[in-house]
Design a protein around this motif. Structure first.
Motif, PDB file in Angstrom:
ATOM      1  N   ASN A 142       4.825  11.047   7.087  1.00  0.00           N
ATOM      2  CA  ASN A 142       4.461   9.504   6.555  1.00  0.00           C
ATOM      3  C   ASN A 142       5.398   8.829   5.710  1.00  0.00           C
ATOM      4  N   ILE A 143       5.923   9.211   5.233  1.00  0.00           N
ATOM      5  CA  ILE A 143       6.665   8.562   4.170  1.00  0.00           C
ATOM      6  C   ILE A 143       7.961   8.653   4.949  1.00  0.00           C
ATOM      7  N   ASN A 144       8.276   9.319   5.359  1.00  0.00           N
ATOM      8  CA  ASN A 144       9.789   9.526   6.457  1.00  0.00           C
ATOM      9  C   ASN A 144      10.037   8.627   7.142  1.00  0.00           C
ATOM     10  N   SER A 145       9.215   8.511   7.568  1.00  0.00           N
ATOM     11  CA  SER A 145       8.436   7.608   8.837  1.00  0.00           C
ATOM     12  C   SER A 145       8.451   6.191   9.072  1.00  0.00           C
ATOM     13  N   ASP A 146       7.817   5.884   7.520  1.00  0.00           N
ATOM     14  CA  ASP A 146       7.663   4.617   7.167  1.00  0.00           C
ATOM     15  C   ASP A 146       9.485   4.646   6.846  1.00  0.00           C
ATOM     16  N   PRO A 147       9.894   2.988   7.215  1.00  0.00           N
ATOM     17  CA  PRO A 147      11.426   2.467   7.103  1.00  0.00           C
ATOM     18  C   PRO A 147      11.397   1.669   5.526  1.00  0.00           C
ATOM     19  N   ASN A 148      10.198   1.094   5.039  1.00  0.00           N
ATOM     20  CA  ASN A 148       9.740   0.869   4.389  1.00  0.00           C
ATOM     21  C   ASN A 148       9.609   1.365   2.767  1.00  0.00           C
TER      22      ASN A 148
ATOM     23  N   ILE B  63       2.745   7.388 -15.368  1.00  0.00           N
ATOM     24  CA  ILE B  63       3.125   7.319 -13.661  1.00  0.00           C
ATOM     25  C   ILE B  63       1.643   7.534 -12.402  1.00  0.00           C
ATOM     26  N   GLN B  64       2.178   6.964 -11.664  1.00  0.00           N
ATOM     27  CA  GLN B  64       0.924   7.610 -10.829  1.00  0.00           C
ATOM     28  C   GLN B  64       1.914   8.330  -9.709  1.00  0.00           C
ATOM     29  N   MET B  65       0.904   9.071  -9.307  1.00  0.00           N
ATOM     30  CA  MET B  65       1.161  10.087  -8.629  1.00  0.00           C
ATOM     31  C   MET B  65       1.037  10.515  -7.279  1.00  0.00           C
ATOM     32  N   VAL B  66       0.751  11.466  -6.458  1.00  0.00           N
ATOM     33  CA  VAL B  66      -0.401  12.023  -5.359  1.00  0.00           C
ATOM     34  C   VAL B  66       0.548  13.999  -5.228  1.00  0.00           C
ATOM     35  N   GLY B  67      -0.218  13.586  -4.774  1.00  0.00           N
ATOM     36  CA  GLY B  67      -0.253  15.647  -4.282  1.00  0.00           C
ATOM     37  C   GLY B  67       0.535  15.244  -2.344  1.00  0.00           C
ATOM     38  N   LEU B  68       1.034  16.092  -2.538  1.00  0.00           N
ATOM     39  CA  LEU B  68       2.687  16.139  -1.131  1.00  0.00           C
ATOM     40  C   LEU B  68       1.795  17.474  -0.293  1.00  0.00           C
ATOM     41  N   THR B  69       1.811  16.283   1.116  1.00  0.00           N
ATOM     42  CA  THR B  69       0.590  17.224   1.814  1.00  0.00           C
ATOM     43  C   THR B  69       2.482  17.551   3.430  1.00  0.00           C
ATOM     44  N   PRO B  70       1.815  18.312   4.254  1.00  0.00           N
ATOM     45  CA  PRO B  70       3.492  17.782   5.668  1.00  0.00           C
ATOM     46  C   PRO B  70       3.188  16.740   5.983  1.00  0.00           C
ATOM     47  N   GLU B  71       1.543  16.006   6.230  1.00  0.00           N
ATOM     48  CA  GLU B  71       1.214  15.045   6.890  1.00  0.00           C
ATOM     49  C   GLU B  71       1.692  13.606   6.085  1.00  0.00           C
ATOM     50  N   LEU B  72       1.700  13.945   4.720  1.00  0.00           N
ATOM     51  CA  LEU B  72       2.249  12.548   4.194  1.00  0.00           C
ATOM     52  C   LEU B  72       3.580  12.903   3.627  1.00  0.00           C
TER      53      LEU B  72
ATOM     54  N   THR C  25      -0.104  -2.523   1.232  1.00  0.00           N
ATOM     55  CA  THR C  25      -0.860  -3.399   2.455  1.00  0.00           C
ATOM     56  C   THR C  25      -0.862  -2.797   3.351  1.00  0.00           C
ATOM     57  N   THR C  26      -0.049  -2.077   3.409  1.00  0.00           N
ATOM     58  CA  THR C  26       1.131  -1.906   5.001  1.00  0.00           C
ATOM     59  C   THR C  26       1.050  -0.707   5.221  1.00  0.00           C
ATOM     60  N   SER C  27       1.167   0.386   5.005  1.00  0.00           N
ATOM     61  CA  SER C  27       0.534   1.840   5.632  1.00  0.00           C
ATOM     62  C   SER C  27      -1.002   2.502   4.753  1.00  0.00           C
ATOM     63  N   PRO C  28      -0.739   3.152   5.896  1.00  0.00           N
ATOM     64  CA  PRO C  28      -2.374   3.669   5.303  1.00  0.00           C
ATOM     65  C   PRO C  28      -1.792   4.717   4.311  1.00  0.00           C
ATOM     66  N   TRP C  29      -0.676   5.529   4.115  1.00  0.00           N
ATOM     67  CA  TRP C  29      -0.612   6.593   2.791  1.00  0.00           C
ATOM     68  C   TRP C  29      -0.278   5.388   1.744  1.00  0.00           C
ATOM     69  N   LYS C  30      -0.068   4.745   2.216  1.00  0.00           N
ATOM     70  CA  LYS C  30       0.665   4.145   0.777  1.00  0.00           C
ATOM     71  C   LYS C  30      -0.886   3.463   0.509  1.00  0.00           C
ATOM     72  N   LYS C  31      -2.266   3.077   0.906  1.00  0.00           N
ATOM     73  CA  LYS C  31      -3.877   2.808   0.864  1.00  0.00           C
ATOM     74  C   LYS C  31      -4.005   3.918   0.110  1.00  0.00           C
ATOM     75  N   ARG C  32      -3.642   5.733   0.160  1.00  0.00           N
ATOM     76  CA  ARG C  32      -4.232   6.803  -0.324  1.00  0.00           C
ATOM     77  C   ARG C  32      -3.389   6.791  -1.757  1.00  0.00           C
ATOM     78  N   LEU C  33      -2.362   6.156  -2.124  1.00  0.00           N
ATOM     79  CA  LEU C  33      -1.552   6.835  -2.596  1.00  0.00           C
ATOM     80  C   LEU C  33      -2.307   5.890  -4.045  1.00  0.00           C
ATOM     81  N   ALA C  34      -2.124   4.168  -3.329  1.00  0.00           N
ATOM     82  CA  ALA C  34      -3.031   3.355  -4.210  1.00  0.00           C
ATOM     83  C   ALA C  34      -4.212   3.954  -5.129  1.00  0.00           C
ATOM     84  N   SER C  35      -5.381   4.862  -4.905  1.00  0.00           N
ATOM     85  CA  SER C  35      -6.309   5.904  -5.888  1.00  0.00           C
ATOM     86  C   SER C  35      -6.493   6.947  -6.099  1.00  0.00           C
TER      87      SER C  35
END
Length: 410
Positions: A319-325, A307-316, A15-25
């Protein structure tokens, strides 16, 4: 680095950042499987019969591709004449009980509404129509699991008008495949093709009973292959779908998708509401693998890692590295990031962690979550998989033994 519990919780919060929503799906866990696919099973109960035709979202049919100069202009007719007798109509019914809310039993309400107030549950019968096709001359029929949902017997009607009572031998909700048996001999049967060899642009011919219109034929092409269940909008399924522009509507579910030679390459199953000429089918190689297990044992065991998982991209990665949470620092641009490991799952027992990056399985590189899911699905319960991982900048190898998909998650 293993995350602290608080960081894990924040990492999986969508609920807090766009890449997390992407992971949930993009979860491999596939929670819940009671969803009925959008296009197939047309119920004929009172409410459904009162719907307008527009409610069924009948899509505009795209024009069939132009025939090559050396093609037989009657080849579709020949395919229909060959396969049509092996396509059946499936009518089923189930009794549904309408539960009276607890508030309705309150004496305060009953005093005001009296005899008009509902006090006992009411039963209603829901009826539906789907399609299927005969696998062998002894009466085994392949269809969708949602066509026979809630019942053990169905009415099967052949093209020649004969009707039989069919027994449901088994069904698998995760792939939406079911097998029915009727007591008959020397029945017409379909020829099976190879869905692993399909390419976009090849002919596609659908036969079924859309909207209750028996023996309807539609044509088009294979629009794409390998569409994930997330892309199709049914994340609770474990199928990589064939996409076609041959018109598929409610009632087509369970019917065959054919190639130009009249071989079954898929089982029609879903439409996307409001889509223009997009339908989807389960590849016949998948449907046949599942049906063989259903015929042999009446059930299917799906390998499961947990497991829950997601394919990595440079953009993702950024986004992960810039999210302090997030609690993570991702150093790789490629691979499949493990988002969450389910407690007590095979993955947890093997020592997999959130933040691990899967880069290969049994020595073959992987770049997206679908590749991992396909590799797991194509193995067997109890057979070890060797995962090549990156963890904290180090290359490691972990052996994990898939378990059977838990019944409570289906």
């Amino acid at each position: 680095m293993e995350n602290q519990p608080s960081n894990k919780q924040n990492f999986t919060d969508t609920t807090t950042s766009p890449w997390k929503k992407r992971l949930a799906s993009l979860s491999l866990i596939l929670l819940g499987s009671g969803m009925t696919l959008a296009g197939g099973y047309i119920g004929n109960n009172h409410q459904q019969m009162s719907k307008k035709a527009s409610d069924f979202a009948v899509s505009r049919v795209n024009a069939a591709p132009v025939l090559p100069a050396n093609a037989d202009p009657n080849f579709i007719t020949q395919v229909v004449q060959k396969v049509g007798p092996a396509v059946v109509r499936i009518d089923s019914s189930r009794t549904v009980q309408s539960r009276v809310p607890d508030e309705f039993n309150d004496p305060f309400f009953r005093r005001f509404f009296g005899s008009e107030f509902p006090v006992t549950p009411r039963n209603r019968v829901e009826r539906g129509t789907g399609s299927g096709f005969i696998l062998d001359g002894d009466g085994r029929i392949l269809t969708n699991a949602h066509v026979v949902d809630g019942t053990n017997t169905v009415k099967v009607t052949l093209k020649d008008g004969r009707s039989f009572q069919g027994k449901v031998l088994g069904k698998d909700e995760l792939t939406d495949v079911a097998v029915i048996k009727i007591e008959a001999k020397n029945l017409p049967k379909v020829s099976i093709g190879n869905s692993d060899q399909l390419q976009a642009g090849q002919w596609a011919i659908a036969i079924g009973n859309p909207l209750g219109l028996d023996n309807t034929v539609t044509t088009g092409i294979i629009s794409a292959t390998g569409r994930s269940s997330n892309q199709v909008g049914v994340p609770d399924k474990r199928v990589e779908f064939i996409q076609t522009d041959a018109a598929i509507n409610p009632g087509n579910s369970g019917g065959p998708l054919l190639n130009a030679r009249g071989e079954v390459i898929g089982m029609n199953t879903a439409i996307i509401q409001r889509a223009q000429g997009l339908g989807f089918a389960i590849p016949i190689n998948t449907a046949q693998r599942i049906s063989n297990q259903l015929i042999a044992t009446g059930k299917v065991q799906h390998p499961y890692l947990g497991i829950q998982m997601v394919g990595l991209t440079p953009e993702l990665k950024q986004n992960i590295n810039s999210d302090p949470n997030s609690g993570l620092t991702v150093t790789e641009d490629k691979g499949v990031l493990i988002v969450k490991v389910m407690p007590k799952s095979p993955a947890a027992k093997a020592g997999l962690r959130a933040g691990d990056i899967i880069q290969g399985i049994n020595g073959s590189p992987v770049t997206d979550a679908s590749s991992v899911q396909k590799a797991v699905e194509n193995t067997q319960v109890g057979r070890n998989l060797s995962l090549q991982l990156r963890r904290n900048g180090q290359n490691i190898q972990v052996s994990v033994s898939p378990g059977a998909f838990p019944a409570q998650l289906q």
